[in-house]
Structures are given as C-alpha cells and as structure tokens.
Design a protein around this motif. Structure first.
Motif, mmCIF file in Angstrom:
data_model
loop_
_atom_site.group_PDB
_atom_site.id
_atom_site.type_symbol
_atom_site.label_atom_id
_atom_site.label_comp_id
_atom_site.label_asym_id
_atom_site.label_seq_id
_atom_site.Cartn_x
_atom_site.Cartn_y
_atom_site.Cartn_z
ATOM 1 N N MET B 200 0.708 -1.139 0.000
ATOM 2 C CA MET B 200 0.125 0.003 -0.025
ATOM 3 C C MET B 200 0.915 1.272 -0.014
ATOM 4 O O MET B 200 0.648 2.204 -0.948
ATOM 5 C CB MET B 200 -0.892 -0.093 1.295
ATOM 6 N N GLN B 201 1.783 1.403 0.905
ATOM 7 C CA GLN B 201 2.779 2.379 1.018
ATOM 8 C C GLN B 201 3.403 2.511 -0.263
ATOM 9 O O GLN B 201 3.859 3.712 -0.454
ATOM 10 C CB GLN B 201 3.592 2.381 2.096
ATOM 11 N N GLU B 202 3.972 1.544 -0.672
ATOM 12 C CA GLU B 202 4.681 1.508 -2.156
ATOM 13 C C GLU B 202 3.694 2.163 -3.299
ATOM 14 O O GLU B 202 4.050 3.037 -4.039
ATOM 15 C CB GLU B 202 5.210 0.269 -2.340
ATOM 16 N N VAL B 204 0.761 3.900 -3.096
ATOM 17 C CA VAL B 204 -0.190 5.063 -3.069
ATOM 18 C C VAL B 204 0.747 6.271 -2.991
ATOM 19 O O VAL B 204 1.735 6.191 -2.072
ATOM 20 C CB VAL B 204 -1.145 4.820 -1.661
ATOM 21 N N VAL B 206 1.122 10.279 -2.265
ATOM 22 C CA VAL B 206 0.330 11.698 -1.302
ATOM 23 C C VAL B 206 -0.334 12.425 -2.696
ATOM 24 O O VAL B 206 -1.611 12.917 -2.471
ATOM 25 C CB VAL B 206 1.171 12.404 -0.639
ATOM 26 N N VAL C 26 0.238 9.258 6.218
ATOM 27 C CA VAL C 26 1.584 8.742 6.729
ATOM 28 C C VAL C 26 1.617 6.985 6.493
ATOM 29 O O VAL C 26 2.137 6.465 5.579
ATOM 30 C CB VAL C 26 1.820 8.677 8.027
ATOM 31 N N GLY C 30 2.464 6.625 2.766
ATOM 32 C CA GLY C 30 3.941 6.229 2.981
ATOM 33 C C GLY C 30 4.789 7.571 2.993
ATOM 34 O O GLY C 30 6.023 7.764 2.601
ATOM 35 N N ALA C 31 3.987 8.896 3.027
ATOM 36 C CA ALA C 31 4.722 10.082 3.023
ATOM 37 C C ALA C 31 5.745 10.115 4.396
ATOM 38 O O ALA C 31 5.464 9.998 5.306
ATOM 39 C CB ALA C 31 3.624 10.881 3.013
ATOM 40 N N ARG C 32 6.942 10.647 3.799
ATOM 41 C CA ARG C 32 7.733 10.594 4.768
ATOM 42 C C ARG C 32 8.243 12.228 4.812
ATOM 43 O O ARG C 32 7.845 12.857 4.199
ATOM 44 C CB ARG C 32 9.226 9.760 4.590
#
Lengths: 285, 272, 152
Positions: B200-202, B204, B206, C26, C30-32
């Motif tokens: 998911m983080q990969e 999606v 922002v 976040v 996965g915003a850092r």
C-alpha cells in the motif's frame, strides 16, 4: 391633504412634517407581481398612536402592503413615507435603523424553531442593542410578563400551542418598544379564548406603549372592536376608508357585502355558468 | 400533396419539442442564475466574529451528526472491497495487493463519491427541509423585518459548515474503510500485514491519490451544499413544495456528484 | 442542546478528521518527512522507454534511490531522454554507472535499475549516464524469437 412644508423629501417633491398626525403616508402606490396588479395607485394615511386596520378579501395583497412598508419589497411606482422618511430611498444602514423601531407579528407566529421562547424574545435585543445579559434577562421577562407567558420562557416553540406561540410572537414584536407594530392576520384560526386574549393585548399594548398599530385581517368583528380607523382594499384599490361605524353603515355595496359578511353581492355567490334551466334541460348532453 | 403535409406536421412537431426543451433549458438557466445569486449574496465576505458560533453549530448539525452513517458505511464498504479483491487476487497468488488495491480505490474514487452521496442523502435533504420550513413559516421574513439578513445568518453558516464537513468526513470514511479492509483482510483472511501495508505504501502517493481525492471531495462539498441550500431557499412555501424540493436535492446532488466525478477522473487520471 | 456540548462535539469531529488525514498521509501513502530532501539530476538516453512513466522509481540493488523526473524525446536521433532525480548529494554514483529499464514482476510497472561502475569519478548534477539499455518490449522479443526460429 395640505402639508405645512418644513422638510423637503428627496423624491416626489412632497413636503412631509415629521412628528405630524400621520405616521405613515402612502402616496400613489402601485405594485405588480408578474402580470397581476396588486395595488393600483392607492393612497393611505396611517395616523400616529392609533390602531388602523387594513381589511379586504383574501388575496388582495394585505400582507404585501406590510412588506412594502417594512421595506422588504419595493413598489413599482409611488412612495411610502414613515415619519417623513421615504422607505424606498433608504440605504441598508438606514433600513436597519428603521427596523429597530418596527415590530411585526406574522400570521404563522414565525418563531425561530431552534431557539427557546426566551431566546426568541431576546433576539431583536441582541441584534439591535449592546445591552448586558442581566438587562436583557430582565427586559425579556417583562415582555413575556406583559403577554402572560413569563413562566413559559424555557419552552421551545414546538411545545407551544398556536395561541401561546402568537403571544410569544407579540412579545418579540414589542421587544424594543417599537414606534410601529404591524400585525399580519393575528386572529386567524384562533379559539375564542385565545382570540379574546389577543384582542385585549393589542388594545392594551397600543395604549400603554403609545405606539401606532397597523392591523391586517379579515376577521371583521374582532378587528372592528378595536380599530380606530379602517381601510378596505379590494381589486388593488381602496374601496372604503373611515371609522368602523361609518363603514358599517356605508352605502358602497362592496363595503356592505364585506363588512356584513353577505354571501352574495358584488363578489358573486355563483361561479359563472349558464342559466340553470338550460343546464338541467340539456341533461348533460 | 401528402408529402407536403407530412413534412409540415413533422416540422411542427419537431419545433414543438425543441420549444419545450428550450423552455426547460431557459428555466434551468433561470434556476442556475438564482442559485448563483444566492451563493454570491450569502458568501460575500468571510463570516464575522459572531458568525463563527453559528458555523460551529451547523458543523455539528451537518458533520457530526452524519458521522454514524459515514462510519458504518465505511466499515462495511472497506470490508466488502477487501473480500472481493482478495477473492480475485488469490487466483494469481497476489493477495498482498489487497492493500494497495483497497487504498487506491478508496482514496481516488469511493471515498469522495460515497461520502458525498451519503452526505447528500442525510445532511443535504435535512438542510433543504430545514430552510424550506423556515421560509414557509416566515421565519426568514421575520428575521429580515428585524433587520437581520437571513442569507448571512442562516444560509452562509450552513454553506461553510458543508464545505468544512465533507472533506473531513471523506478522510474519516477512508480511514475507517481501510480499517474495515484490515479487519477482513489481515485478521480474517490472513493476508500478510507486511505485504499489505508495504504494498500500500509503495503504491499510494500523497499527491496522485490522496490530494486529488481530497480535491474531488472539496468539489463535491461545494456542489452538494450549494444544491441543498438553494433547493430549500427556492422551494414553494408549501408542505408539498418542501417535500419535492428535498427529493430534488438528493437527485440533483447525486447526478452532479457522479458526473463531475467522471470529468475529474478523466482530467486527473486520463492519459491523453 | 447546550452550546458547550456542541462545541466539544464539533471539536472532536474536526480532530477525528485531522487524525484521519494524517493517517492517510503517513500510513497509507507512506509519506515521509523527507519531502524536502536534497536531490540532484542525472540524465540518460534510451532507445526505447516503453511503459516507463514519470515518477517511476529509480533503484539500485532493489533499493529506491530516486524518481524519474521527466521523459522527453530527441526527434533528431530518435532517442528518449530521461531525467532522474537522485536522492542525496552528487557523489554517490560513479560516472560509469549503467541504467536499465526493468519491469516489476512479470507484468508490473517499469522502473529504472542502476548498476554501479568502477570509476573513481562520480556523477555530478546534470551529468549523463552513458551505459543504457532500453526496455524489453514483448512484441520485439517475440519477433526476434520468431525470426531466429525461421532462420534455423
């Protein structure tokens, strides 16, 4: 009408004296809604300190007249002067100031449903003045006491009966001790007791506060019992003006029919149709 | 001869239809004009100090009270989506992609759209009914007679409340839906949490997904609130008028939401 | 309804919304906080970048070290010019680094894989990677295969 000119009005060139006998002068007022002519060049004078009634058949635009006086609607022609000032020519600020001295009681009582009885009466005070909470509290209680509903101050409008709601609306209308109070059909649909209460209150308040009351209604008997002067408006024209007694004895057939509640007259009983003999003989063919 | 007559009749009928459509269109334009005038008059200038309290009260009515339906729907939708994705992806051995699929679908499309639709049904119709009722019982008139501008006091706070509430509700919807997906996917179906969240983080981003989704939400907020408030203000002051206006709010809002969603999706994600 | 209760509820609602937004930013995206990290540009030419998109990742040994910034075409030579933003300061890539366009999995998204070289010199901002290999296009592979088959 002879005017002893002291102050010139911005438009029309008529001279009105502030503080004279008449509080409201309506000159050659014409108002149309779409194609319908609601008022056709009418003249009215509302005397100061008295109760004036505007009567007429349903739909003649009596409520519209109140709105025009209150500055909500603008006439197509003519002018409305309240205490020497032309309503139509007023700016927003001037209108706001004018409305501070105006109290209006609506047919549906128009209480704000999201506020309690107390808050409803306090509303005009909060809008127009900077009074402290203690003062507002006392004033609101006094106004509610005048209409006999001091104990109901924490109820919400939904919990009130129709008559009680009207009385709260009346308390709200007199919240700032206005110079002009307008009543839009205050007696419609009320039971005899509530009717009696309202009639009494309107008369008392007018005398006690020394205000001018403008009453719009078609309940002849109640209105006639308290009005000092009556105007009858029908078909966009003033068809009768004077004291209630004078009108009741008047000779104008339309005024007679209205004041005495006669079923047939200038306003016909029968909807236009052929002679009954021809209708029946034809047998519906 | 018959040919001429037929042409004549056909021509007249076509003209009649066009005339009707034309009138409809003109009345639509009229409504749009009135609606724009309402917006402009009500929103002229930011709310003053005293009006903030009114806005807060309206955010409560419109936003907070919608939370229940939003949260319930979000959880269900997230759970269902997760299940459906899992079923299909398991065929390719790609269960881990449930996370990214769920997140993308929610953030880009379902979050903004479903939230706005639910809002239109619950809060939009309530706004229309409330304003219509105020108009019918002459509350707006009496306010005006007391020198208070009903547009500033009644209409504007409700518009601001809508503009603020819908994006917040959308964010909450997305979060709860993803949580629903987690409960079904990870706890029940046994998807690996690392793969779930990592994928998911990969996948999606922002800007691409979250921000654009929130932009959609903002546009929907504007449309739904505008339609709801206008329909209430413009409704004929009768009981029947109000009930018809309430239905119209929901229908028009829904159509506008879906249509603008299509357009925005094209603009945001279409590749030309 | 008391004003106090309303204010508290609205505050809670807005707080919940804010938390949700932060969560989405976040945990989901996965915003850092490395948003404003330094990066420098490196250019590479490929004969075929089929499927490579802007913002595709640039990685070395499987670790993401940058993003594709822009893709342009040189109409004269028929090459694709890819500009990459590499994280960090110039000096972490040798000047003979090679770049290949790879695919995630079998049917996944395209990305650029970098392999290190052996030179002492390092790539600076705006330098070009000269060792490149374009994307493997399925149709070309099949075409080559069939041609070879036909020859044998």
């Amino acid at each position: 009408m002879i005017y002893f000119g002291l102050t010139a009005c911005p438009c029309n060139g008529k001279f009105i004296v502030p503080g004279s006998d008449s509080l409201i002068e309506i000159d050659q007022l014409t108002f149309r809604r779409g194609d319908r002519v609601i008022f056709d060049d009418i003249d009215l004078t509302i005397p100061r300190g008295k109760i004036t009634a505007i009567m007429g058949p349903s739909g003649t635009g009596k409520t519209t007249l109140l709105r025009i006086i209150g500055g909500q609607l603008k006439p197509d022609a003519g002018a409305v002067y309240v205490d020497g000032q032309d309503i139509c020519a007023m700016s927003r600020e001037e209108l706001f100031g004018f409305r501070r001295g105006l109290g209006m009681m609506f047919q549906s009582s128009a209480l704000f449903t999201d506020l309690s009885v107390f808050e409803n009466v306090a509303f005009p005070m909060r809008v127009h003045t900077d009074l402290s909470e203690e003062l507002i509290f006392d004033l609101v209680l006094m106004k509610l006491n005048a209409v006999g509903l001091r104990g109901a101050r924490d109820l919400s409008p939904a919990e009130l009966s129709g008559g009680m709601a009207r009385r709260v609306a009346l308390a709200r209308a007199i919240a700032l001790d206005p110079g002009l109070i307008m009543y839009d059909e205050p007696f419609t649909g009320q039971d005899p007791i509530a009717m009696g209460v309202l009639v009494g209150l309107i008369k008392e308040l007018n005398a006690a506060l020394g205000t001018t009351s403008l009453l719009v209604s078609h309940d002849t008997s109640e209105t006639v019992s308290i009005a000092d002067q009556v105007y009858i408006i029908a078909d966009g024209k003033v068809i009768g003006a004077g004291t209630p007694e004078a009108l009741q004895q008047g000779s104008n057939p339309m005024v007679r029919q209205f004041m005495h509640g006669e079923p047939d007259g200038p306003v016909p009983f029968h909807y236009p149709a052929d002679d009954i003999r021809f209708d029946v003989l034809d047998g519906g063919s | 001869m018959t040919f001429v007559l037929t042409c004549w009749t056909v021509g007249l009928s076509v003209l009649a239809i066009l005339w009707q459509l034309g009138l409809r269109f003109l009345s639509l334009l009229g409504a749009l004009g009135r609606a724009s005038a309402l917006w402009a008059s009500a929103m002229w200038g930011l709310p003053g100090r005293g009006d903030v309290k009114l806005v807060i009260a309206q955010i409560y009515n419109v936003g907070f009270l919608s939370l229940l339906i939003i949260v319930l729907s979000a959880f269900s939708i997230g759970a269902v989506l997760s299940l459906q994705f899992y079923t299909q992806l398991a065929r390719f051995g790609a269960e881990d992609a449930v996370g990214v699929g769920l997140a993308l679908v929610l953030l880009r499309e379902l979050g903004p759209v479903v939230t706005a639709l639910l809002f239109a049904g619950r809060a939009g119709s309530a706004l229309t009914a409330e304003i219509g009722l105020m108009k019918t019982t002459e509350q707006l008139s009496s306010m005006e007679m007391m020198g208070v501008d009903p547009l500033k006091r009644i209409i504007a706070p409700r518009i601001w409340a809508g503009l603020i509430s819908v994006p917040l509700l959308t964010a909450i919807f997305n979060m709860v839906a993803i949580y629903g997906g987690v409960v079904v996917g990870i706890n029940w179906l046994g998807v690996d949490p690392g793969g779930f969240w990592g994928g998911m983080q990969e996948g999606v981003e922002v800007y691409e997904d979250l921000v654009k989704g929130m932009v959609k939400s903002g546009v929907f907020a504007l449309l739904v609130t505008w339609v709801a408030v206008f329909q209430g203000y413009d409704a004929p002051p009768t009981a029947e008028g109000i009930s018809l206006a309430t239905t119209r709010t929901v229908v028009i809002s829904s159509v506008l939401i879906l249509a603008t969603d299509f357009l925005m999706t094209l603009v945001f994600y279409g590749e030309f | 309804m008391r004003m106090r209760t309303i204010e508290i509820s609205v505050g809670g609602f807005v707080l919940a919304g804010a938390i949700a937004l932060v969560f989405l930013a976040v945990q989901v995206s996965g915003a850092r906080s490395t948003g404003t990290q330094n990066s420098y540009d490196v250019v590479a030419r490929f004969d075929d970048v089929a499927g490579l998109r802007e913002r595709a990742k640039v990685s070395m040994a499987g670790v993401t070290i940058g993003r594709v910034k822009s893709i342009a075409v040189d109409l004269e030579w028929g090459d694709a010019i890819v500009t990459m933003a590499i994280d960090g300061e110039p000096g972490n890539l040798t000047s003979d680094t090679s770049a290949r366009i790879l695919t995630e999995g079998i049917l996944g998204a395209r990305y650029i894989g970098l392999s290190p070289g052996a030179e002492e010199e390092k790539l600076q901002n705006g330098d070009e990677i000269t060792e490149t290999q374009g994307a493997l296009v399925l149709e070309n592979l099949i075409g080559d295969f069939l041609t070879n088959l036909g020859k044998s």
